[in-house]
Design an enzyme around this catalytic site. Structure first.
Site, PDB file in Angstrom:
ATOM      1  N   HIS A 192       1.701   3.960   8.696  1.00 23.96           N
ATOM      2  CA  HIS A 192       3.118   3.660   8.921  1.00 23.96           C
ATOM      3  C   HIS A 192       3.434   3.435  10.389  1.00 23.96           C
ATOM      4  O   HIS A 192       4.376   2.740  10.721  1.00 23.96           O
ATOM      5  CB  HIS A 192       3.999   4.729   8.284  1.00 23.96           C
ATOM      6  CG  HIS A 192       4.018   4.593   6.798  1.00 23.96           C
ATOM      7  ND1 HIS A 192       3.238   5.362   5.981  1.00 23.96           N
ATOM      8  CD2 HIS A 192       4.658   3.704   6.001  1.00 23.96           C
ATOM      9  CE1 HIS A 192       3.423   4.973   4.735  1.00 23.96           C
ATOM     10  NE2 HIS A 192       4.273   3.970   4.715  1.00 23.96           N
ATOM     11  N   GLU A 434       1.228   1.798  -7.232  1.00 19.51           N
ATOM     12  CA  GLU A 434       0.446   2.155  -6.044  1.00 19.51           C
ATOM     13  C   GLU A 434      -0.444   3.374  -6.274  1.00 19.51           C
ATOM     14  O   GLU A 434      -1.053   3.882  -5.348  1.00 19.51           O
ATOM     15  CB  GLU A 434       1.355   2.332  -4.822  1.00 19.51           C
ATOM     16  CG  GLU A 434       2.576   3.176  -5.026  1.00 19.51           C
ATOM     17  CD  GLU A 434       3.471   3.247  -3.780  1.00 19.51           C
ATOM     18  OE1 GLU A 434       3.082   2.760  -2.712  1.00 19.51           O
ATOM     19  OE2 GLU A 434       4.567   3.814  -3.900  1.00 19.51           O
ATOM     20  N   ASP A 458      -1.174   2.065  -0.583  1.00 21.39           N
ATOM     21  CA  ASP A 458      -1.490   3.312  -1.285  1.00 21.39           C
ATOM     22  C   ASP A 458      -2.488   3.092  -2.415  1.00 21.39           C
ATOM     23  O   ASP A 458      -3.350   3.932  -2.650  1.00 21.39           O
ATOM     24  CB  ASP A 458      -0.211   3.949  -1.832  1.00 21.39           C
ATOM     25  CG  ASP A 458       0.512   4.722  -0.745  1.00 21.39           C
ATOM     26  OD1 ASP A 458      -0.173   5.447  -0.005  1.00 21.39           O
ATOM     27  OD2 ASP A 458       1.733   4.584  -0.610  1.00 21.39           O
ATOM     28  N   CYS A 505       3.970  -5.740  -2.248  1.00 18.00           N
ATOM     29  CA  CYS A 505       4.615  -5.481  -0.960  1.00 18.00           C
ATOM     30  C   CYS A 505       3.718  -4.682  -0.027  1.00 18.00           C
ATOM     31  O   CYS A 505       4.137  -4.280   1.044  1.00 18.00           O
ATOM     32  CB  CYS A 505       5.954  -4.783  -1.163  1.00 18.00           C
ATOM     33  SG  CYS A 505       5.797  -3.215  -2.028  1.00 18.00           S
TER      34      CYS A 505
HETATM   35  C1  PEP Z   1       2.216   0.504  -0.158  1.00 20.29           C
HETATM   36  O1  PEP Z   1       1.788   1.640  -0.383  1.00 20.29           O
HETATM   37  O2  PEP Z   1       1.513  -0.517  -0.200  1.00 20.29           O
HETATM   38  C2  PEP Z   1       3.634   0.315   0.211  1.00 20.29           C
HETATM   39  C3  PEP Z   1       4.149  -0.885   0.309  1.00 20.29           C
HETATM   40  O3  PEP Z   1       4.377   1.424   0.506  1.00 20.29           O
HETATM   41  P1  PEP Z   1       4.194   2.224   1.890  1.00 20.29           P
HETATM   42  O4  PEP Z   1       3.326   1.409   2.802  1.00 20.29           O
HETATM   43  O5  PEP Z   1       5.538   2.451   2.472  1.00 20.29           O
HETATM   44  O6  PEP Z   1       3.537   3.485   1.442  1.00 20.29           O
HETATM   45 MG    MG Z   2       3.201   3.231  -0.641  1.00 19.56          MG
END
Ligand code: PEP
Ligand code: MG
Length: 578
Positions: A192, A434, A458, A505
């Site tokens: 993140h 995920e 994830d 995403c």
């Molecule tokens: C993911 O896990 O791919 C996702 C889009 O959510 P985050 O990156 O916020 O965990």
């Molecule tokens: Mg995620």
């Protein structure tokens, strides 16, 4: 001069002076017993530490009144009030004299206990205090342990931020105007911290392992976020190479921006929808410049992680309304909070769980705190009148979780109705895929979802057992691993069988190196950092769907990620694709 190479985490180049951010983690907290005669002097030591912490805060408060917004000022005022809370200080002193434990331990233990209670409180106001207690108690601990603490919000000069590890909440807090690049020992491309660096357009090289030991504060360093290279004290040749790279990078960006209005259409006429991922509402305002056809993922938890007032219903409503207004008729998918995992409220909460990535995060957190969850859902429902909103639940691992989330959404609707608050009747409700278990039962989840969005960050982390923030194992996080591709195929096919859209995403959706594979697997929608949209669009416009289908079929039968990478590279080279 020395060059070290890590993971390219956010594009762009920067040259500047290193600001070394010392590890702010509290080290092992010493715990020992004292003889009764020493309790008095231990209490005096505690009082002195509290006084010093308060003086420090008053100095910051004075400065922040001159330099920062009212929000920041209010935080420091609240922290001073906590240090002046006579009742709390009495309790600390009583524990020292009753239990004959040292001051550090008593402060740490009471802060943890208090934070645990507040986290479990149904009242969001109490939960918001956790981050403050964390901050204040650490400030006192640093005095007791003679550690000098700095805050990233206090950075005042242009610099390259060099750190061992940064929490997303720290990145939210830092003075973004001055940080020209981020360099870190830890972290991977889908961590993140990397996602935020990209959101803020700050070049970043992560996972360098030795950056904080090799770089000294004040060193001149050159950072290439495209290659992950960091050069310490660069000579003239390297400096001019970086200056040229800056010009090339800006030229490429301008070329990309000119593609804004072209459709993402293959040579055989199939159009794809490309959307943007955002972390803060401001990003929505520039997403359209890159040609985003909506927001495919709004990571709403960053409202909670940002400094200042955490997300009350009105604060959330305003943020959602701002995003919806900026996007006009384009759809905006708000993902309900994904707190937990690496997105913790500063580092204290992380210590409460042994295994945060497998712990209390995302939908689990929301379902355990229904009032907090429904506050968010009501804010989204109310904002639905300002645009085309969709709701999406993160980290669904089984059918009941989805049912419970939907039930709470119905309750939130009812609560709005009772208050006479209007909201749209047609809000699509989607499920993030995920967790491997969700991919395996995608056929069941599809029956109760209006769309799927695959979170590959994830999904890869959990299916290949690779911590996405750990640079040591980052090499294993391979999007084209046959297991990952099979999970994707299963999910996309299940969506199509039930007639719903399969979107993605995760960061994989923004990687032009795998766009052909995703197209071949049948993905309908791609959502990514807005800056990645032009590169993905450029590739799509050169591809043929049938050709991509054959490629995907071949990779699904591949034996390993490395074999698949080789096959893919050859396939791309044959078509002269980057
Ligand atoms: C993911 O896990 O791919 C996702 C889009 O959510 P985050 O990156 O916020 O965990
Ligand atoms: Mg995620």
């Amino acid at each position: 001069m020395k060059t070290i190479t890590g993971i390219p985490a956010s594009p762009g180049v920067a040259i500047g002076s290193a600001f070394l951010y010392v590890d702010n983690d509290v080290p092992e907290i010493p715990r020992y017993n004292m003889i009764r005669e020493l309790a008095g002097s231990e209490i005096l030591r505690l009082r002195a530490a509290i006084n010093e912490a308060e003086e420090e805060l008053r100095a910051i408060l004075d400065r922040s009144k001159k330099e920062m917004s009212g929000e920041h000022t209010a935080i420091f005022e609240a922290h001073i009030m906590m240090l002046e809370d006579a009742d709390f200080i009495r309790q600390l002193e009583k524990r020292i004299s009753d239990e004959l434990q040292n001051a550090e331990w008593v402060v740490w233990d009471m802060a943890r206990e208090l934070m645990g209670k507040m986290m479990a409180s149904p009242d969001p106001v109490f939960r918001d205090r956790v981050v403050d207690i964390n901050d204040v108690s650490k400030r006192v601990l640093y005095r007791l342990l003679s550690i000098k603490k700095i805050s990233l919000a206090d950075i005042k000069n242009d610099c390259i931020l060099v750190a061992h590890d940064l929490l997303p909440s720290e990145v939210m807090m830092m003075n973004r105007g001055c940080v020209k690049a981020i360099v870190m020992d830890m972290g991977g491309g889908t961590s993140h911290t990397a996602i935020l660096a990209r959101a803020f357009n700050i070049p970043a090289a992560l996972g360098l392992s030795t950056a904080t030991t090799e770089i000294a504060g004040g060193d001149t360093i050159a950072v290439d976020g495209n290659s992950g290279e960091v050069t310490i004290n660069p000579d003239k040749t390297v400096l001019s190479k970086y200056q040229k790279a800056t010009v090339i990078y800006l030229k490429k960006r301008n070329e990309f921006l000119r593609m804004r209005d072209l459709p993402a259409e293959t040579v055989d006429g199939r159009r794809f929808t490309l959307k943007a991922n955002i972390e803060i509402p401001e990003e929505a305002e520039s997403a359209a410049d890159y040609g985003a056809q909506g927001i495919g993922l709004y990571r709403s938890e960053f409202l909670f992680l940002a400094p200042g007032k955490a997300a009350e219903e009105e604060v959330q409503f305003e943020a959602y309304r701002r995003v919806l207004t900026a996007m006009g008729d384009f759809p905006v998918t708000i993902r309900t909070v994904d707190i937990g995992g690496d997105k913790v409220l500063a580092d204290f909460q992380a210590t409460l769980e042994k295994n945060p990535l497998l712990g209390w995060r995302a939908i689990r957190f929301s379902l355990a705190l229904p009032d907090l969850f429904k506050t968010q859902l009501r804010a989204i429902l109310r904002a639905s009148m300002y645009g085309n909103v969709r709701i999406m639940f993160p980290l669904i691992s089984g059918f009941e979780e989805l049912e419970q989330a939907r039930l709470l959404l119905d309750e939130a609707r009812e609560e709005c109705r009772k208050k006479g608050q209007v909201f749209s009747d047609h809000i699509a409700v989607g499920t993030m895929i995920e967790v491997p278990s969700a991919a395996m039962i995608a056929d069941i989840l599809a029956g109760r979802s209006d769309f799927f969005s695959i979170g590959t960050n994830d999904l890869i982390q959990y299916s290949l057992a690779v911590d996405r923030g750990n640079e040591r194992v980052n090499y294993l996080a391979q999007p084209v691993h046959p297991a990952v591709l099979r999970f994707l195929k299963k999910t996309i096919d299940a969506a199509h069988e039930k007639g719903i859209v399969a979107a993605m995403c995760g960061e994989m959706a923004g990687d032009p190196g795998v766009t052909a594979v995703l197209m071949g697997l049948g993905l309908d929608e791609f959502s990514m950092a807005a800056q990645s949209i032009p590169a993905v669009k450029k590739i799509i416009r050169k591809l043929n769907r049938e050709d991509c289908g054959l490629l995907a079929g071949e990779l699904l039968k591949g034996r390993s990620a490395s074999e698949n990478n080789e096959t893919l590279q050859k396939w791309m080279a044959k078509r002269r694709l980057p």
